[in-house]
Design a protein around this motif. Structure first.
Motif, PDB file in Angstrom:
ATOM      1  N   ARG A   1       0.698  -1.317  -0.003  1.00  0.00           N
ATOM      2  CA  ARG A   1      -0.017   0.027   0.037  1.00  0.00           C
ATOM      3  C   ARG A   1       0.721   1.191  -0.112  1.00  0.00           C
ATOM      4  N   ALA A   2       2.019   1.075   0.414  1.00  0.00           N
ATOM      5  CA  ALA A   2       2.931   2.314   0.407  1.00  0.00           C
ATOM      6  C   ALA A   2       3.157   2.940  -0.796  1.00  0.00           C
ATOM      7  N   ASP A   3       3.610   4.474  -0.630  1.00  0.00           N
ATOM      8  CA  ASP A   3       4.172   4.996  -1.589  1.00  0.00           C
ATOM      9  C   ASP A   3       5.655   4.926  -1.523  1.00  0.00           C
ATOM     10  N   VAL A   4       6.237   5.007  -0.534  1.00  0.00           N
ATOM     11  CA  VAL A   4       7.559   4.939  -0.175  1.00  0.00           C
ATOM     12  C   VAL A   4       7.995   3.830   0.949  1.00  0.00           C
ATOM     13  N   LEU A   5       9.137   3.264   0.621  1.00  0.00           N
ATOM     14  CA  LEU A   5       9.576   2.287   1.624  1.00  0.00           C
ATOM     15  C   LEU A   5      10.935   2.776   1.999  1.00  0.00           C
TER      16      LEU A   5
END
Length: 394
Positions: A91-95
């Motif tokens: 779901r993340a935009d950034v990791l």
């Protein structure tokens, strides 16, 4: 989860980092509105126990780089927790992660695995020495990089031992470089819809951050060496003793030098051929220094600070950290912000970037371990909100 305000509002950052470089980067993003979920092992971020000093039993080291985040404790060796971690990454935009290179592959959380399910992910990896065969297995501690990069060879007295900097300077630099890389990749994603792998390592950050010193070798073939507080290319640009202590004096050009010697009552030095240009002053620093020191010794540090500053020449006292914070307050920088309310409120250092329309905000004090675990697990288990922001914007 409720959306925050700020220029990065709507972005979800999965923070799999710990200690300093990664948490510093994600805190900067969180201050600017990103929703940062800090994923910790059941034992918590190591810095929670790095003390003294402490505030209300919590390490101030941890408090300094973890505001505005939510915490969830996940054991990546546990099937259910690992599934939750992978769903967060989907779901993340950034990791952001700072495991040893390749360390997350066994959990299906490496870039290739995550991007297969989430092609828009901006995946930032921070390591000590890169992911190549020579560096991937080396542990990435700031002190090691200060030594290996050459910084320690530049720090200390010319005839004394090498010294480390007073902070983990390359962890901080790598965190800054990681946040820049993330923002660059997000900007590019806005045009293409595609994420990418951002790699930052402490040694590359160190060599970039050594600026003129690394350039001296790379471009000039000169190996820099320890000079104490002296500058290799400028004079005066160092502490000089007054009657009660040292004053930093930095005359970086001929105009400033002329103003300096005028306020010192030594105007003739500006026309002395030994000191006429910066290269001349640097070459003859051993002749010029005692002339300046003799005059500075007649008055106190703060008296000279007032008058030299008024003449337009950069200078300053050598403060302790508390005095540095007080000085920042005295010039209107408002360096301390209070995060949270009541007994949970934590004083913190203000975000260094000021934006005129969408400033940083400080909604959440640094979280206790797994403080938001139940909330985050429920959200990850829900069928709603599964799309990433690139899918929401499509």
């Amino acid at each position: 989860m409720a959306q925050r305000s700020g220029p990065l509002a709507g972005l979800l950052v999965a923070d799999f980092s710990r200690i300093l470089a990664g948490p510093y980067a994600t805190m900067l993003l969180a201050d600017l509105g990103a929703e940062v979920v800090k994923v910790e092992s059941p034992g918590g971020d190591d810095t929670r126990t790095w003390s003294p000093p402490v505030r209300d039993g919590v390490s101030t080291y941890y408090l300094g780089v973890n505001r505005n985040k939510r915490s969830v404790a996940l054991d990546l060796k546990d099937d259910e927790d690992r599934a939750a971690a992978r769903e967060l990454a989907r779901r993340a935009d950034v990791l952001v992660e700072n495991f040893k290179p390749g360390g997350l592959a066994r959990f299906g959380l490496d870039y290739d695995s995550v991007s297969a399910d989430n092609p828009g992910i901006v995946y930032a990896s921070i390591s000590g020495f890169g992911s190549g065969p020579g560096g991937r297995d080396l542990p990435g501690y700031d002190l090691m990089v200060q030594a290996i990069s050459g910084l320690m060879s530049l720090t200390g007295a010319p005839d004394g031992p090498a010294y480390r900097a007073g902070i983990s300077v390359f962890d901080v630099m790598a965190g800054l470089h990681a946040s820049i890389g993330v923002l660059a990749a997000l900007h590019e994603r806005g045009a293409t819809g595609r994420g990418q792998h951002v790699e930052v390592n402490l040694l590359s950050s160190a060599l970039s951050g050594l600026v003129n010193q690394s350039s001296a070798f790379v471009a000039g073939g000169v190996v820099p060496h320890r000079m104490g507080n002296s500058h290799p290319s400028l004079f005066p640009y160092e502490p000089l003793p007054c009657s009660d202590g040292d004053l930093i004096v930095t005359a970086g050009n001929n105009r400033q030098f002329r103003r300096l010697v005028e306020v010192l009552g030594l105007p003739e030095l500006a026309d002395d051929p030994r000191f006429a240009g910066n290269e001349d002053r640097t070459a003859h620093r051993d002749e010029l220094r005692p002339l300046l020191v003799e005059r500075l010794a007649t008055r106190s540090t703060m008296e000279w600070f007032r008058d030299i500053t008024a003449a337009g020449v950069p200078c300053g006292p050598i403060n302790t950290v508390d005095q540095g914070v007080e000085f920042a307050a005295s010039v209107g920088l408002e360096p301390v912000v209070v995060v949270g309310e009541g007994e949970a409120a934590v004083p913190s250092v203000r975000h260094p970037i000021r934006l005129s329309r969408t400033p940083a905000d400080y909604q959440r004090p640094p979280p206790s371990l797994d403080e938001h675990g139940d909330e985050i697990r429920r959200w990850l288990a829900s069928p709603t909100g599964n799309e990433t922001s690139t899918e929401r914007d499509a």
